[in-house]
Design a protein around this motif. Structure first.
Motif, PDB file in Angstrom:
ATOM      1  N   GLY A 170      -0.294  -3.669   4.512  1.00 38.16           N
ATOM      2  CA  GLY A 170       1.138  -3.553   4.751  1.00 38.16           C
ATOM      3  C   GLY A 170       1.767  -4.874   5.148  1.00 38.16           C
ATOM      4  N   ALA A 198       0.070  -0.058   7.625  1.00 34.70           N
ATOM      5  CA  ALA A 198      -1.165   0.344   6.946  1.00 34.70           C
ATOM      6  C   ALA A 198      -1.912  -0.913   6.498  1.00 34.70           C
ATOM      7  CB  ALA A 198      -0.818   1.212   5.735  1.00 34.70           C
ATOM      8  N   ARG A 249      10.592   2.662  -4.650  1.00 40.17           N
ATOM      9  CA  ARG A 249      10.201   4.067  -4.881  1.00 40.17           C
ATOM     10  C   ARG A 249       9.308   4.585  -3.761  1.00 40.17           C
ATOM     11  NH1 ARG A 249      14.222   5.032  -8.248  1.00 40.17           N
ATOM     12  NH2 ARG A 249      14.160   3.738 -10.113  1.00 40.17           N
ATOM     13  N   ARG A 250       9.668   4.270  -2.531  1.00 37.68           N
ATOM     14  CA  ARG A 250       8.952   4.780  -1.358  1.00 37.68           C
ATOM     15  C   ARG A 250       9.915   5.598  -0.512  1.00 37.68           C
ATOM     16  NH1 ARG A 250       4.218   1.783  -0.807  1.00 37.68           N
ATOM     17  NH2 ARG A 250       3.813   0.838  -2.849  1.00 37.68           N
ATOM     18  N   HIS A 251       9.360   6.376   0.386  1.00 34.11           N
ATOM     19  CA  HIS A 251      10.167   7.059   1.385  1.00 34.11           C
ATOM     20  C   HIS A 251      10.831   5.981   2.238  1.00 34.11           C
ATOM     21  CE1 HIS A 251      11.219  10.507   3.945  1.00 34.11           C
ATOM     22  NE2 HIS A 251      11.035   9.691   4.964  1.00 34.11           N
ATOM     23  N   ALA A 286       4.033   1.245   4.977  1.00 34.38           N
ATOM     24  CA  ALA A 286       3.728   0.205   3.990  1.00 34.38           C
ATOM     25  C   ALA A 286       4.444  -1.097   4.307  1.00 34.38           C
ATOM     26  CB  ALA A 286       4.133   0.681   2.596  1.00 34.38           C
ATOM     27  N   PRO A 303       0.837  -1.203   0.000  1.00 33.03           N
ATOM     28  CA  PRO A 303       0.000   0.000   0.000  1.00 33.03           C
ATOM     29  C   PRO A 303       0.874   1.257   0.000  1.00 33.03           C
ATOM     30  CG  PRO A 303       0.156  -0.856   2.211  1.00 33.03           C
ATOM     31  CD  PRO A 303       0.886  -1.836   1.320  1.00 33.03           C
ATOM     32  N   GLU A 304       0.223   2.419   0.018  1.00 39.50           N
ATOM     33  CA  GLU A 304       0.966   3.666   0.136  1.00 39.50           C
ATOM     34  C   GLU A 304       1.612   3.751   1.521  1.00 39.50           C
ATOM     35  OE1 GLU A 304       1.556   5.938  -2.253  1.00 39.50           O
ATOM     36  OE2 GLU A 304       0.613   4.419  -3.542  1.00 39.50           O
ATOM     37  N   GLY A 305       2.719   4.448   1.600  1.00 38.36           N
ATOM     38  CA  GLY A 305       3.371   4.646   2.878  1.00 38.36           C
ATOM     39  C   GLY A 305       4.869   4.412   2.784  1.00 38.36           C
ATOM     40  N   SER A 306       5.546   4.709   3.869  1.00 38.64           N
ATOM     41  CA  SER A 306       6.997   4.569   3.930  1.00 38.64           C
ATOM     42  C   SER A 306       7.403   3.109   4.066  1.00 38.64           C
ATOM     43  CB  SER A 306       7.552   5.358   5.118  1.00 38.64           C
ATOM     44  OG  SER A 306       7.278   6.732   4.992  1.00 38.64           O
TER      45      SER A 306
END
Length: 258
Positions: free
Chosen positions: A127, A124, A58-60, A98, A36-39
């Motif tokens: 996650g 999340a 490509r995530r934080h 994530a 999912p979205e998130g670090s």
């Protein structure tokens, strides 16, 4: 002789076998599906060896470790958006993440029965908690360090200290109520090349499993323990004609999707 000037990790000693230590991390990452979205959190990031692979998500990317020396090494990779010097047992996040990825780190943290559910709660929806532990404590490579230090220096090492790993079935029982669990073990047959400074298995283990044991001893005691270990380890892991040793090393993996 292992370098033990202080209690911190030694990046040079740890990364002497960098490729062999990185392979399980990449195997774990390949087992992770869509996120999912998130670090993404590299919990126990060490010197950042897994950072480039995690960066491809490509995530934080946040690296967390207790070792200033290792974090300095991780900083040189340029792969992390943040690096935090923090106790792994106390790290938390104000926003759902994530993935929490931990390669060969959480076995140094106690109380997995409370730690792992707490980490899972930081994910999340959708996650993943992805973890790999060395599962080698009962093999001669590891067991001999403890039996020899107990014989040579009785009472110097607390039996309760050292890596903490539950049985695979205990991890499944702990994690199954929290989400979808995938659990497996792999035994890597590693070829360790000689480096002219000692038995390859001693060189492999002294910077990781044996580090807290050796750190409890003074330099003369360290030398005595290492000499004794060297005198017996070849019976369990004989050298080949060229000095290379075949070293079976078992690792335990799991992923939890919430």
């Amino acid at each position: 002789m292992i370098e033990l000037a202080d209690q911190d990790w030694n990046p040079g000693a740890y990364y002497r076998f960098r490729g062999l230590r990185l392979r399980p991390a990449l195997d774990l990452l390949r087992a992770v599906g869509p996120l999912p979205e998130g670090s993404v959190i590299d919990l126990g990031c060490g010197g950042g060896a897994v950072g480039p692979a995690l960066g491809q998500l490509r995530r934080h990317l946040v690296g967390v470790d207790t070792s200033p020396a290792m974090l300095s090494q991780a900083r040189l990779t340029g792969g992390y958006d943040e690096l935090l010097e923090q106790d792994l047992a106390e790290w938390s996040s104000s926003a759902p993440v994530a993935m929490i990825f931990s390669n060969a780190a959480l076995h140094w943290v106690a109380s997995h029965e409370t730690l792992l559910p707490r980490l899972a709660a930081l994910l999340a929806p959708g996650g993943v908690l992805a973890v790999q532990f060395p599962h080698q404590n009962n093999a001669p490579s590891h067991r001999l360090w403890r039996s020899l230090v107990d014989e040579l220096f009785p009472g110097r090492i607390d039996p309760a200290q050292g890596p903490k790993v539950l049985l695979p079935a205990e991890y499944h029982r702990l994690l199954a109520p929290l989400g979808k669990v995938t659990l497996w073990e792999t035994e890597y047959y590693q070829e360790l090349a000689p480096d002219g400074e000692g038995h390859p298995v001693r060189r492999f283990t002294e910077g990781t499993y044996a580090r807290p044991i050796l750190n409890k001893l003074d330099s003369d005691e360290q030398a005595q323990l290492i000499r004794t270990y060297e005198s017996v380890i070849g019976k369990a892991y004989p050298k080949g004609p060229n000095g290379t040793v075949l070293f079976p090393f078992r690792r335990l993996f799991f992923t939890l999707s919430v």
